[in-house]
Enzyme design. Structure first.
Site, PDB file in Angstrom:
ATOM      1  NE  ARG A 206      44.059  53.042   1.460  1.00 56.74           N
ATOM      2  CZ  ARG A 206      42.873  52.714   0.968  1.00 56.74           C
ATOM      3  NH1 ARG A 206      42.092  53.656   0.452  1.00 56.74           N
ATOM      4  NH2 ARG A 206      42.453  51.473   0.968  1.00 56.74           N
ATOM      5  CG  HIS A 322      60.346  70.150  23.797  1.00 52.44           C
ATOM      6  ND1 HIS A 322      61.052  70.463  24.931  1.00 52.44           N
ATOM      7  CD2 HIS A 322      61.267  69.873  22.838  1.00 52.44           C
ATOM      8  CE1 HIS A 322      62.350  70.412  24.671  1.00 52.44           C
ATOM      9  NE2 HIS A 322      62.512  70.035  23.402  1.00 52.44           N
TER      10      HIS A 322
HETATM   11  O1  LIG Z   1      40.231  61.427  -5.709  1.00 49.57           O
HETATM   12  P1  LIG Z   1      38.819  61.386  -5.235  1.00 49.57           P
HETATM   13  O2  LIG Z   1      37.956  60.472  -6.053  1.00 49.57           O
HETATM   14  O3  LIG Z   1      38.243  62.779  -5.203  1.00 49.57           O
HETATM   15  O4  LIG Z   1      38.780  60.798  -3.777  1.00 49.57           O
HETATM   16  C1  LIG Z   1      39.451  61.417  -2.720  1.00 49.57           C
HETATM   17  C2  LIG Z   1      39.568  60.524  -1.521  1.00 49.57           C
HETATM   18  O5  LIG Z   1      38.313  60.103  -1.067  1.00 49.57           O
HETATM   19  C3  LIG Z   1      38.355  58.766  -0.617  1.00 49.57           C
HETATM   20  O6  LIG Z   1      37.687  57.967  -1.536  1.00 49.57           O
HETATM   21  C4  LIG Z   1      37.752  58.604   0.730  1.00 49.57           C
HETATM   22  O7  LIG Z   1      36.559  59.277   0.851  1.00 49.57           O
HETATM   23  C5  LIG Z   1      39.832  58.434  -0.575  1.00 49.57           C
HETATM   24  O8  LIG Z   1      40.107  57.100  -0.666  1.00 49.57           O
HETATM   25  C6  LIG Z   1      40.348  59.244  -1.713  1.00 49.57           C
HETATM   26  O9  LIG Z   1      41.717  59.397  -1.626  1.00 49.57           O
END
Ligand SMILES: O=P(O)(O)OC[C@H]1O[C@](O)(CO)[C@@H](O)[C@@H]1O
Length: 480
Positions: A206, A322
Site C-alpha cells: 500500500r 448531496h
Molecule cells: O502485490 P500482491 O502481492 O499481489 O498483493 C496485493 C495486495 O494484497 C495484500 O497483500 C492484501 O491481501 C495487500 O497488502 C497487497 O497490496
C-alpha cells in the site's frame, strides 16, 4: 495541542521517525525494514539509503525510464509492428489502488496511452475491460509483489489466453511485463527476465506506488512527471523529518485525529476532495489507513484496551454534499472531515472554480458554526408562530463539528506526491502512538485460506472440509 505534543514526546515519536527513515527493521512481524521513503529520497547519506539500496533504486528507475519512453515514443511496438495505444494494469490492493488513483488524479497530464485497470477476480470485470481492446496494440503490466495473489494470477492467465487467440507465444514478450519481488514465479508465467521490474520487500504494497508498481503512472503521464510526483513526496518527507511537531503537518493531523478517535470517541473520518480528479482517493486511503492501523494487538502482542485504526471513507465534493452530508451536519455521530481543495482549476473554468471552492469553505463554516435557534427565528419572519414552532427543531444545526482544510495551489504531480506522503506519515504517527505494527497485514490471511478450502469443496463432488452449518448449506446451495 500541547498535551498531544507531550504524548508524542512520551512515546518518543522522534526516535520512531528516525528508525523508519534509517531502515531499521520496524516491521517486526515480517522482519522487514520500511523504506518507501528511500524511493523518493535525494539524499545518499542516510544509512541504508546511502548504500546498496540507493544503487538498486537508481538502476531500477533508469530501467523504468527507458521502458516507459520506448513505449510512449512508439519505439517499442506490438507484435504486428503497430504502436501501443492501451495499457492494462493487472493487480489488486496496493498493486492497483495507488496507480489507479494517481493515473486518474493526473489525467490532465496524460499522453495518448489509454490506461485500464483489472483488479477483481470477477470475470465480468476482466471481460468489460478487454472486450474493446485490440491485442496488437495493448500492453499488459502484471503487478504483484508476491506473484501468488489469486486474483492477479487468475486474471493474468485469462488475459494471456485471450491474447493467444490472436497472437503466438513469441508475442508475449513484447506485450507482457511484470512487477514483482518473485522473479521465479514471474518467469514461470512466461515473462522474460528483461521484462520483469524488481520490487523489494522493504516496500509495503500500500506504499508502493513510488516504486516499479508505479509503471502505469509513468506510462500515463511520462517519466518526467512521475519523477515530479516522487519529488513532491520527497519534500514532504523532509518536512516530516525536520519540522518541530507544532509545525509538522503530518504530525499535527495525526494528533488531531488521535484526539477525536481516542478522546472524543469518533468512529470514523471522512475525506472530501473538491476535485473530480481525486475520485479514487478515498478508496486508496482506505487501504493505506485501515490495512495499516486496523490492529488490536500492541507491539508486545498484548490486546490493546483503547481504540486504534480509524474508519476512513469519503467521496468528492460537491457530490458528497448531496449524498451523505446530512448525517455529518445533523446526525448523532461525530465525524471529523478532511477537506482537500485546489486554488487553481486546470482548465480555467473560473466560474465553476469559485462555486466549487465556496461550497467547500461553506461546508467547513457550517459544520463549525451551525445554526442557533435565534438564527432560525430571525430568518423565519414569514412563518406563523405555529408553523415556526413545528419546524424549529429540524432547522437548528448544533455546529462544533471538526474539520481540517487542506487548500493547495494547484493539482500538479509534485503537489499530489506531497499530499500522498502527508497521509502516509499521518498513518505512521498514529500507529506509533497506538503502539501497533502499521506495516503488516495478517488480518487479510484467514479469508484467503478459507476461500481456498471452499473452492476445493465447490469443485469436488462432496464437501470435504469442515464447515459450520451455515457455510455448508451455502456451499450446497451454490453447487445446486
Ligand atoms: O502485490 P500482491 O502481492 O499481489 O498483493 C496485493 C495486495 O494484497 C495484500 O497483500 C492484501 O491481501 C495487500 O497488502 C497487497 O497490496
Amino acid at each position: 495541542m500541547n498535551s498531544l505534543y507531550n504524548l508524542a514526546g512520551e512515546v518518543d515519536l522522534e526516535d520512531g521517525i528516525k528508525k523508519q527513515f534509517c531502515g531499521e527493521t520496524i516491521n517486526e512481524t515480517e522482519d522487514r525494514a520500511v523504506l518507501h521513503t528511500a524511493l523518493r529520497s535525494k539524499l545518499k547519506t542516510d544509512t541504508k539509503v546511502g548504500g546498496a539500496i540507493s544503487k538498486q533504486i537508481a538502476k531500477t528507475k533508469e530501467k523504468i525510464k527507458v521502458f516507459v519512453e520506448a513505449i510512449i515514443s512508439s519505439e517499442r511496438k506490438g507484435f504486428t509492428g503497430k504502436p501501443f495505444t492501451d495499457v492494462v494494469n493487472i493487480g489488486i490492493g496496493g498493486s492497483d489502488l495507488g496507480p489507479m488513483m494517481v493515473v486518474e488524479a493526473l489525467k490532465y497530464y496524460k499522453n495518448h496511452l489509454h490506461l485500464h485497470f483489472v483488479s477483481n477476480i470477477d470475470g465480468d470485470h476482466v471481460q468489460e475491460v478487454i472486450k474493446s481492446l485490440n491485442p496488437e496494440t495493448t500492453l499488459f503490466v502484471i503487478v504483484s509483489k508476491s506473484f501468488t495473489t489469486q486474483e492477479t494470477i487468475t486474471n493474468s492467465n485469462t488475459i494471456r489466453d485471450w491474447f493467444l487467440k490472436k497472437a503466438n507465444k513469441e508475442a508475449i514478450e513484447r506485450h507482457f511485463v511484470a512487477v514483482s519481488t518473485n522473479i521465479q514465479k514471474a518467469e514461470e508465467f512466461g515473462i522474460q527476465r528483461d521484462n520483469i521490474f524488481p520490487m523489494w520487500d522493504w516496500v509495503g504494497g500500500r506504499f508502493s506506488l513510488w516504486s516499479t508498481v508505479g509503471i502505469s503512472i509513468a506510462l500515463s503521464i511520462g517519466y518526467k512527471h512521475f519523477e515530479e510526483l516522487l519529488d513532491g513526496a520527497g519534500e514532504m518527507d523532509q518536512h516530516f523529518l525536520k519540522m518541530p511537531f507544532p509545525e509538522n503537518i503530518p504530525v499535527v493531523l495525526a494528533l488531531i485525529s488521535v484526539w477525536y478517535n481516542n478522546f472524543l470517541g469518533a468512529e470514523s473520518e471522512v475525506v472530501i476532495p473538491y476535485t473530480q480528479y481525486l475520485k479514487y482517493f478515498p478508496y486508496y486511503l482506505q487501504q493505506a489507513v485501515m490495512e495499516s492501523n486496523g490492529k488490536s494487538r500492541d507491539r508486545n502482542g498484548d490486546r490493546v484496551n483503547y481504540q486504534t485504526g480509524t474508519i476512513v471513507w469519503g467521496a468528492t465534493g460537491t457530490n458528497a454534499q448531496h449524498a451523505f452530508f446530512q448525517l455529518i451536519h445533523q446526525g448523532t455521530k461525530l465525524i471529523p472531515v478532511d477537506f482537500i481543495g485546489f486554488k487553481e482549476p486546470l482548465y480555467g473554468y473560473l466560474e465553476h472554480q469559485d462555486k466549487l471552492i465556496s461550497n467547500m469553505l461553506a461546508q467547513a463554516e457550517a459544520l463549525m458554526k451551525g445554526k442557533t435557534v435565534e438564527e432560525v427565528v430571525e430568518e423565519s419572519q414569514h412563518l406563523s408562530a405555529e408553523e415556526l414552532n413545528k419546524r424549529l427543531p429540524f432547522k437548528v444545526f448544533e455546529g462544533n463539528k471538526p474539520t481540517n482544510m487542506l487548500l493547495i495551489k494547484r493539482l500538479t504531480p509534485k503537489n499530489l506526491g506531497a499530499l500522498l506522503a502527508l497521509y502516509e506519515h499521518k498513518i505512521f504517527v498514529q500507529g506509533y502512538i497506538w503502539n501497533i505494527f502499521s506495516y503488516d497485514q495478517w488480518g487479510v490471511e484467514l479469508g484467503k485460506q478459507l476461500a481456498g478450502n471452499i473452492l476445493d469443496d465447490i469443485r469436488s463432488q462432496k464437501t470435504i472440509s469442515e464447515h459450520d452449518p451455515s457455510t455448508k448449506s451455502l456451499i450446497q446451495f451454490y453447487k445446486e
